[in-house]
Scaffold this motif. Structure first.
Motif, PDB file in Angstrom:
ATOM      1  N   ALA A  33       0.731  -1.231  -0.161  1.00 61.32           N
ATOM      2  CA  ALA A  33      -0.049   0.059  -0.090  1.00 61.32           C
ATOM      3  C   ALA A  33       0.716   1.297  -0.055  1.00 61.32           C
ATOM      4  CB  ALA A  33      -0.978   0.109   1.126  1.00 61.32           C
ATOM      5  N   GLY A  34       1.979   1.126   0.716  1.00 55.29           N
ATOM      6  CA  GLY A  34       2.827   2.674   0.680  1.00 55.29           C
ATOM      7  C   GLY A  34       3.699   2.468  -0.508  1.00 55.29           C
ATOM      8  N   GLN A  35       3.981   1.431  -1.378  1.00 54.75           N
ATOM      9  CA  GLN A  35       4.593   1.564  -2.541  1.00 54.75           C
ATOM     10  C   GLN A  35       3.654   2.187  -3.641  1.00 54.75           C
ATOM     11  OE1 GLN A  35       7.870   1.300  -3.384  1.00 54.75           O
ATOM     12  NE2 GLN A  35       8.432   0.567  -1.536  1.00 54.75           N
ATOM     13  N   LEU A  36       2.397   1.762  -3.533  1.00 52.59           N
ATOM     14  CA  LEU A  36       1.526   1.872  -4.568  1.00 52.59           C
ATOM     15  C   LEU A  36       1.021   3.454  -4.370  1.00 52.59           C
ATOM     16  CD1 LEU A  36      -0.939  -1.109  -4.862  1.00 52.59           C
ATOM     17  CD2 LEU A  36       0.697   0.048  -6.560  1.00 52.59           C
ATOM     18  N   THR A  37       1.081   4.017  -2.957  1.00 55.17           N
ATOM     19  CA  THR A  37       0.545   5.261  -2.710  1.00 55.17           C
ATOM     20  C   THR A  37       1.504   6.324  -3.070  1.00 55.17           C
ATOM     21  OG1 THR A  37      -0.715   4.489  -0.643  1.00 55.17           O
ATOM     22  CG2 THR A  37       0.003   6.898  -0.810  1.00 55.17           C
ATOM     23  N   ALA A  38       2.969   5.877  -3.192  1.00 50.33           N
ATOM     24  CA  ALA A  38       3.967   6.835  -3.704  1.00 50.33           C
ATOM     25  C   ALA A  38       3.773   6.901  -5.248  1.00 50.33           C
ATOM     26  CB  ALA A  38       5.457   6.190  -3.336  1.00 50.33           C
ATOM     27  N   ARG A 103      11.576   7.825 -11.772  1.00 53.41           N
ATOM     28  CA  ARG A 103      10.928   7.525 -10.278  1.00 53.41           C
ATOM     29  C   ARG A 103       9.787   6.843 -10.283  1.00 53.41           C
ATOM     30  NH1 ARG A 103      12.146   6.538  -5.345  1.00 53.41           N
ATOM     31  NH2 ARG A 103      10.695   7.387  -3.688  1.00 53.41           N
ATOM     32  N   ALA A 104       8.716   6.899 -11.228  1.00 51.17           N
ATOM     33  CA  ALA A 104       7.633   6.006 -11.363  1.00 51.17           C
ATOM     34  C   ALA A 104       7.992   4.716 -11.780  1.00 51.17           C
ATOM     35  CB  ALA A 104       6.355   6.759 -12.303  1.00 51.17           C
ATOM     36  N   HIS A 105       9.054   4.635 -12.585  1.00 44.68           N
ATOM     37  CA  HIS A 105       9.354   3.410 -12.955  1.00 44.68           C
ATOM     38  C   HIS A 105       9.898   2.519 -11.939  1.00 44.68           C
ATOM     39  CE1 HIS A 105      12.284   0.573 -14.888  1.00 44.68           C
ATOM     40  NE2 HIS A 105      11.179   0.442 -15.664  1.00 44.68           N
ATOM     41  N   ALA A 113       8.019  -6.019  -6.742  1.00 42.70           N
ATOM     42  CA  ALA A 113       8.767  -6.969  -6.298  1.00 42.70           C
ATOM     43  C   ALA A 113       7.750  -7.073  -4.696  1.00 42.70           C
ATOM     44  CB  ALA A 113       9.858  -6.290  -5.428  1.00 42.70           C
ATOM     45  N   VAL A 114       7.208  -6.359  -4.216  1.00 38.29           N
ATOM     46  CA  VAL A 114       6.340  -6.657  -2.870  1.00 38.29           C
ATOM     47  C   VAL A 114       5.034  -7.433  -3.191  1.00 38.29           C
ATOM     48  CG1 VAL A 114       5.205  -5.490  -0.919  1.00 38.29           C
ATOM     49  CG2 VAL A 114       7.504  -4.701  -1.710  1.00 38.29           C
ATOM     50  N   ALA A 115       4.428  -7.087  -4.543  1.00 34.92           N
ATOM     51  CA  ALA A 115       3.261  -8.029  -4.709  1.00 34.92           C
ATOM     52  C   ALA A 115       3.654  -9.330  -5.244  1.00 34.92           C
ATOM     53  CB  ALA A 115       2.808  -7.246  -6.220  1.00 34.92           C
ATOM     54  N   ALA A 123      -2.254  -6.613  -8.399  1.00 32.42           N
ATOM     55  CA  ALA A 123      -1.336  -5.699  -7.971  1.00 32.42           C
ATOM     56  C   ALA A 123      -0.134  -5.931  -8.762  1.00 32.42           C
ATOM     57  CB  ALA A 123      -0.765  -5.619  -6.547  1.00 32.42           C
ATOM     58  N   MET A 124       0.436  -7.255  -9.199  1.00 30.70           N
ATOM     59  CA  MET A 124       1.470  -7.662  -9.958  1.00 30.70           C
ATOM     60  C   MET A 124       1.235  -7.107 -11.464  1.00 30.70           C
ATOM     61  SD  MET A 124       2.988 -11.225  -8.893  1.00 30.70           S
ATOM     62  CE  MET A 124       1.436 -12.255  -8.918  1.00 30.70           C
ATOM     63  N   ALA A 125      -0.068  -7.346 -11.977  1.00 27.03           N
ATOM     64  CA  ALA A 125      -0.386  -7.099 -13.477  1.00 27.03           C
ATOM     65  C   ALA A 125      -0.434  -5.535 -13.437  1.00 27.03           C
ATOM     66  CB  ALA A 125      -1.981  -7.494 -13.449  1.00 27.03           C
ATOM     67  N   LEU A 126      -0.952  -4.873 -12.531  1.00 27.92           N
ATOM     68  CA  LEU A 126      -1.028  -3.415 -12.455  1.00 27.92           C
ATOM     69  C   LEU A 126       0.220  -2.835 -12.514  1.00 27.92           C
ATOM     70  CD1 LEU A 126      -2.502  -0.613 -12.225  1.00 27.92           C
ATOM     71  CD2 LEU A 126      -2.750  -0.868  -9.875  1.00 27.92           C
ATOM     72  N   THR A 127       1.020  -3.069 -11.641  1.00 31.83           N
ATOM     73  CA  THR A 127       2.513  -2.607 -11.280  1.00 31.83           C
ATOM     74  C   THR A 127       3.552  -2.982 -12.373  1.00 31.83           C
ATOM     75  OG1 THR A 127       3.067  -4.385  -9.999  1.00 31.83           O
ATOM     76  CG2 THR A 127       2.565  -2.469  -8.913  1.00 31.83           C
ATOM     77  N   ALA A 128       3.395  -3.947 -13.253  1.00 31.00           N
ATOM     78  CA  ALA A 128       3.986  -4.490 -14.501  1.00 31.00           C
ATOM     79  C   ALA A 128       3.762  -3.430 -15.598  1.00 31.00           C
ATOM     80  CB  ALA A 128       3.817  -5.756 -14.839  1.00 31.00           C
ATOM     81  N   GLU A 129       2.352  -3.308 -15.673  1.00 34.71           N
ATOM     82  CA  GLU A 129       1.721  -2.456 -16.654  1.00 34.71           C
ATOM     83  C   GLU A 129       2.307  -0.844 -16.483  1.00 34.71           C
ATOM     84  OE1 GLU A 129      -2.306   0.029 -16.884  1.00 34.71           O
ATOM     85  OE2 GLU A 129      -2.493  -2.192 -16.999  1.00 34.71           O
ATOM     86  N   ARG A 130       2.321  -0.349 -15.327  1.00 27.41           N
ATOM     87  CA  ARG A 130       3.033   0.794 -15.010  1.00 27.41           C
ATOM     88  C   ARG A 130       4.342   0.831 -15.190  1.00 27.41           C
ATOM     89  NH1 ARG A 130      -0.050   3.159 -16.889  1.00 27.41           N
ATOM     90  NH2 ARG A 130       1.176   5.242 -16.185  1.00 27.41           N
ATOM     91  N   MET A 131       5.278  -0.042 -15.162  1.00 31.19           N
ATOM     92  CA  MET A 131       6.644  -0.228 -15.122  1.00 31.19           C
ATOM     93  C   MET A 131       6.888  -0.123 -16.642  1.00 31.19           C
ATOM     94  SD  MET A 131       8.765  -2.969 -12.927  1.00 31.19           S
ATOM     95  CE  MET A 131      10.372  -2.664 -13.845  1.00 31.19           C
ATOM     96  N   GLU A 132       5.949  -0.958 -17.455  1.00 30.05           N
ATOM     97  CA  GLU A 132       6.248  -0.646 -18.899  1.00 30.05           C
ATOM     98  C   GLU A 132       5.819   0.935 -19.458  1.00 30.05           C
ATOM     99  OE1 GLU A 132       7.103  -1.380 -22.555  1.00 30.05           O
ATOM    100  OE2 GLU A 132       7.698  -2.716 -20.885  1.00 30.05           O
TER     101      GLU A 132
END
Length: 146
Positions: A33-38, A103-105, A113-115, A123-132
């Motif tokens: 939750a903290g990582q996603l809030t950032a 920073r977002a990447h 990693a946390v997900a 959360a894994m799908a969302l964060t992988a999408e945002r990384m890309e």
């Protein structure tokens, strides 16, 4: 010969007070939750820069949709409490946009990693999408300077 010790030794362990301990899953929920809030804060900043025309490199509608999806994930992890949203800054330099993309990447990678540790597929799908999504402008910049 020697008198017995009548006081407690300073070396004996004091009785541990009842401290509530969290499980590993709860700790991972809090970290995610903290990582996603950032990530949400940086995404909001990029969205504001895009809508202001301050050199943003990503589509404003896509960033707004991503921010809402991130906020929903944070609310899910935080027991239904949506995160507070920060007011974007006024710095409009292109180097700031580039730094925000980087920073977002990084934040998306940390959240991934946390997900993954947590086993949270959504959360894994969302964060992988945002990384890309945040890696694309960085790749374009690297190609332009090569």
């Amino acid at each position: 010969m020697y008198e017995p010790i009548r006081t407690k030794s300073v070396h004996t362990m004091a009785a541990a007070p009842e401290v509530p301990h969290r499980s590993r899953e709860e700790e991972l929920d809090i970290r995610l939750a903290g990582q996603l809030t950032a990530l949400l804060t940086v995404t909001d900043e990029l969205h504001a820069r895009t809508t202001r025309g301050a050199g943003g490199t990503a589509d404003g509608a896509a960033l707004a949709a991503a921010a809402e999806r991130i906020a929903e994930q944070v609310a899910r992890l935080s027991g239904g409490h949506y995160p507070l949203r920060a007011e974007p800054s006024d710095d409009s330099s292109p180097s700031r946009t580039e730094a925000l993309q980087q920073r977002a990447h990084t934040l998306a990678g940390n959240a991934l990693a946390v997900a993954t540790s947590r086993g949270d597929a959504a959360a894994m799908a969302l964060t992988a999408e945002r990384m890309e999504a945040h890696a694309a402008p960085l790749r374009d910049r690297d190609l332009a300077t090569a």
